[in-house]
Design an enzyme around this catalytic site. Structure first.
Site, PDB file in Angstrom:
ATOM      1  N   ASP A  51      -1.975  -4.254   3.861  1.00  0.00           N
ATOM      2  CA  ASP A  51      -1.979  -4.299   5.321  1.00  0.00           C
ATOM      3  C   ASP A  51      -2.759  -5.501   5.871  1.00  0.00           C
ATOM      4  O   ASP A  51      -3.746  -5.946   5.263  1.00  0.00           O
ATOM      5  CB  ASP A  51      -2.571  -3.009   5.891  1.00  0.00           C
ATOM      6  CG  ASP A  51      -1.615  -1.834   5.772  1.00  0.00           C
ATOM      7  OD1 ASP A  51      -0.426  -2.073   5.511  1.00  0.00           O
ATOM      8  OD2 ASP A  51      -2.056  -0.681   5.956  1.00  0.00           O
TER       9      ASP A  51
ATOM     10  N   TYR B  59       2.911  -3.396  13.325  1.00  0.00           N
ATOM     11  CA  TYR B  59       1.754  -2.783  12.678  1.00  0.00           C
ATOM     12  C   TYR B  59       0.950  -1.969  13.696  1.00  0.00           C
ATOM     13  O   TYR B  59       0.543  -2.500  14.738  1.00  0.00           O
ATOM     14  CB  TYR B  59       0.879  -3.874  12.061  1.00  0.00           C
ATOM     15  CG  TYR B  59      -0.235  -3.354  11.192  1.00  0.00           C
ATOM     16  CD1 TYR B  59       0.041  -2.522  10.109  1.00  0.00           C
ATOM     17  CD2 TYR B  59      -1.561  -3.696  11.448  1.00  0.00           C
ATOM     18  CE1 TYR B  59      -0.971  -2.050   9.305  1.00  0.00           C
ATOM     19  CE2 TYR B  59      -2.584  -3.227  10.639  1.00  0.00           C
ATOM     20  CZ  TYR B  59      -2.281  -2.403   9.573  1.00  0.00           C
ATOM     21  OH  TYR B  59      -3.297  -1.935   8.778  1.00  0.00           O
TER      22      TYR B  59
ATOM     23  N   GLU C  25       0.816  -1.214   0.000  1.00  0.00           N
ATOM     24  CA  GLU C  25       0.000   0.000   0.000  1.00  0.00           C
ATOM     25  C   GLU C  25       0.850   1.265   0.000  1.00  0.00           C
ATOM     26  O   GLU C  25       0.414   2.301  -0.480  1.00  0.00           O
ATOM     27  CB  GLU C  25      -0.919   0.011   1.221  1.00  0.00           C
ATOM     28  CG  GLU C  25      -2.053  -0.986   1.130  1.00  0.00           C
ATOM     29  CD  GLU C  25      -2.931  -0.963   2.361  1.00  0.00           C
ATOM     30  OE1 GLU C  25      -3.345   0.139   2.774  1.00  0.00           O
ATOM     31  OE2 GLU C  25      -3.196  -2.033   2.914  1.00  0.00           O
TER      32      GLU C  25
END
Length: 574
Positions: free
Chosen positions: A86, A301, A9
């Site tokens: 993600d 993350y 992304e």
């Protein structure tokens, strides 16, 4: 010749991951979504209301990239396309958009999942490619369609009835929380309460003696006059009649979830949600570090609701704690690691933590801007503290009598530092703990106070939300998800529904328009715009993610319940 094509992304993440890969790999970045729910059909919902099929259109600004990728695939024909967007519901949706736009066949692509950008994590993901998670894709579609149905149906009504701009599934519930809190504050202020307290000073420290009844409950007065009447009966000398000691434990907070990180960054660093979200994403995607001469992802993350920590990482932390302070400072069975994970927690998500425990904050300082350094330092120290033993204190409660009225005074003294050892200058005042006792060697039998005062009692007063406390409340209620926390307050401010009380505190105060919008929504759609129903919708979306419900069943049921009532309200005169 390129064998593998990876889609991510982010362009920064692309740069970091390329450092781990050889010439067999090419990496492209989507820079977010490629498609959006079409604005067509009934009320521009973008949904066929007979079969409830959603329609998506490519985003115009992505057409140039899409054309480039299509041409690239025609010329190069890679062996396998790896979708490394993600690791959450939204990321799965973007992966599906890539498949749809590039018309990829199932044997042409695989899904890669990783939660930190390290060589080990990327290698593990490459060795264990997955299929696209259709349940997560369905859940993402359901969320988009649900939000479109509620937003596009309610917003025109608000514009017609109140000249207001918009309503939304979560946005309007957040407004309700802020309005309800403001009403509670106003109600509290109508019925003021007062207390009587004595102030005793020793070595520059102030101790407070508060009036209690015989059962130890705080005594409050409905008027200042009544309190002053009792105060006039008191002497400056308080007689000690009891002393009670109690051992207490202060446990460190669990590792960072998204909401806790946003709260602590606001509380400790005065960072806004938008600022923390942006900085955390930068630390995750990778920053060039001068000390090791390469692009490095510094944290895991940053959108997660899990407190779980990687076992290998935990072992490294325990070794460090034992070396620095001794085994007694390790908490080998932290409470947060024993809790059963909630329904909302996805797959193998971890808490937000440093990717490399060996990468001390001070070693990164010359590579990070000050805000990045502050946030990385906060994450590093908080993670370390979460695995350390609890601080221990001794709380002493002194009970005094003065002309038949009882008063108590407390002192809480540190007996074992535990995780406080990391930063005593921060922890001691914030937990209201004293390093050493000032009262233990003081004769308190007949205590002469410096003054006795009547004071308005404000400790039970509801507090306005700021960004951090609002996110904590949303998580407690099960409303919203880590990927969406950044949006709600910004929308309400932009719509003119709320404003800040001042530039320093930045607590949310509803405007006159905000009160009117909430009042109208609660009058007409209270069954839809409330905390419990919204939390139930989130839980249903999570069930779709887990394959326990379907997109069609969920959306069809919602629309069939919502549409008749919405139509009835729509037909009412303004």
């Amino acid at each position: 010749m390129v064998k593998y094509l990876i889609f991510l992304e982010s362009f920064t993440k692309q740069k970091t991951i390329k450092t781990f890969l050889g010439n067999d790999y090419e990496v492209f970045a989507t820079s977010g979504h490629l498609m959006e729910l079409a604005k067509k059909g009934y009320y521009n919902l973008g949904v066929d209301l007979t079969k409830f099929t959603p329609y998506y259109d490519p985003l115009p600004e992505k057409n140039k990239n899409i054309k480039f990728w299509q041409d690239y695939l025609k010329k190069n024909k890679p062996t396998l396309i790896l979708l490394a967007t993600d690791p959450d519901r939204e990321g799965e949706g973007i992966a599906q958009e890539i498949v749809k736009i590039l018309q990829l066949q199932p044997h042409h692509y695989k899904r890669l999942l990783f939660y930190e950008i390290t060589q080990q994590s990327i290698k593990q993901a490459l060795n264990n490619p997955l299929s696209l998670n259709k349940s997560l894709v369905e859940a993402q579609n359901a969320r988009q369609v649900l939000d479109r149905m509620i937003g596009f149906c309610l917003s025109p009504l608000l514009r017609k009835k109140l000249q207001a701009l918009s309503a939304g599934r979560v946005q309007s519930v957040v407004l309700k929380l802020i309005v309800d809190r403001e009403i509670a504050i106003r109600e509290f202020e109508k019925k003021k309460e007062y207390i009587i307290q004595g102030i005793y000073e020793i070595q520059g420290e102030k101790y407070t003696l508060r009036q209690k009844d015989e059962k130890g409950k705080l005594v409050t007065y409905p008027s200042k006059e009544e309190a002053e009447k009792v105060k006039s009966q008191l002497d400056s000398i308080f007689s000690l009649i009891n002393e009670e000691k109690e051992k207490r434990y202060i446990f460190p907070k669990p590792p960072f979830t998204t909401s806790l990180l946003l709260y602590e960054a606001k509380s400790q660093l005065s960072f806004s949600i938008a600022q923390t979200t942006k900085l955390a994403q930068q630390l995750y995607e990778g920053i060039y570090l001068k000390n090791n001469n390469k692009q490095t992802g510094l944290i895991t993350y940053p959108r997660t609701d899990s407190c779980r920590l990687n076992k290998q990482f935990v072992e490294q932390v325990y070794q460090y704690i034992q070396k620095q302070w001794g085994k007694i400072y390790c908490q080998f069975s932290p409470q947060h690691q024993e809790k059963k994970e909630s329904l909302t927690i996805q797959d193998a998500h971890e808490a937000i933590r440093p990717t490399y425990f060996s990468q001390r904050p001070e070693e990164t300082k010359d590579s990070l801007v000050p805000e990045q350094f502050s946030l990385y330092g906060l994450i590093y120290q908080h993670t370390l503290a979460s695995l350390m033993s609890s601080a221990q204190t001794q709380k002493t409660t002194y009970t005094f009598v003065n002309n038949g009225y009882y008063f108590t005074m407390n002192e809480n003294v540190l007996t074992f530092a535990g995780f406080f050892v990391l930063n005593p200058d921060y922890y001691l005042p914030n937990y209201k703990i004293k390093k050493t006792s000032l009262l233990e060697k003081t004769d308190l039998k007949s205590l002469e106070v410096n003054k006795i005062e009547v004071k308005e009692y404000l400790e039970n007063k509801p507090q306005r939300y700021n960004e951090g406390s609002l996110v904590q409340e949303l998580e407690r209620l099960g409303i919203g998800r880590p990927s969406t926390y950044n949006t709600f307050s910004r929308i309400l401010l932009n719509r003119g529904y709320v404003e800040y009380n001042n530039d320093r505190q930045k607590h949310f105060v509803p405007t006159e328009l905000g009160f009117k919008v909430n009042e109208w929504l609660q009058k007409n759609f209270a069954s839809l715009i409330n905390e419990k129903y919204t939390a139930n919708l989130e839980a249903e979306l999570d069930k779709i993610s887990q394959g326990k419900n379907s997109y069609l069943e969920f959306i069809q049921k919602f629309w069939n319940n919502f549409f008749p009532y919405w139509q009835e309200i729509s037909n009412k005169p303004v």
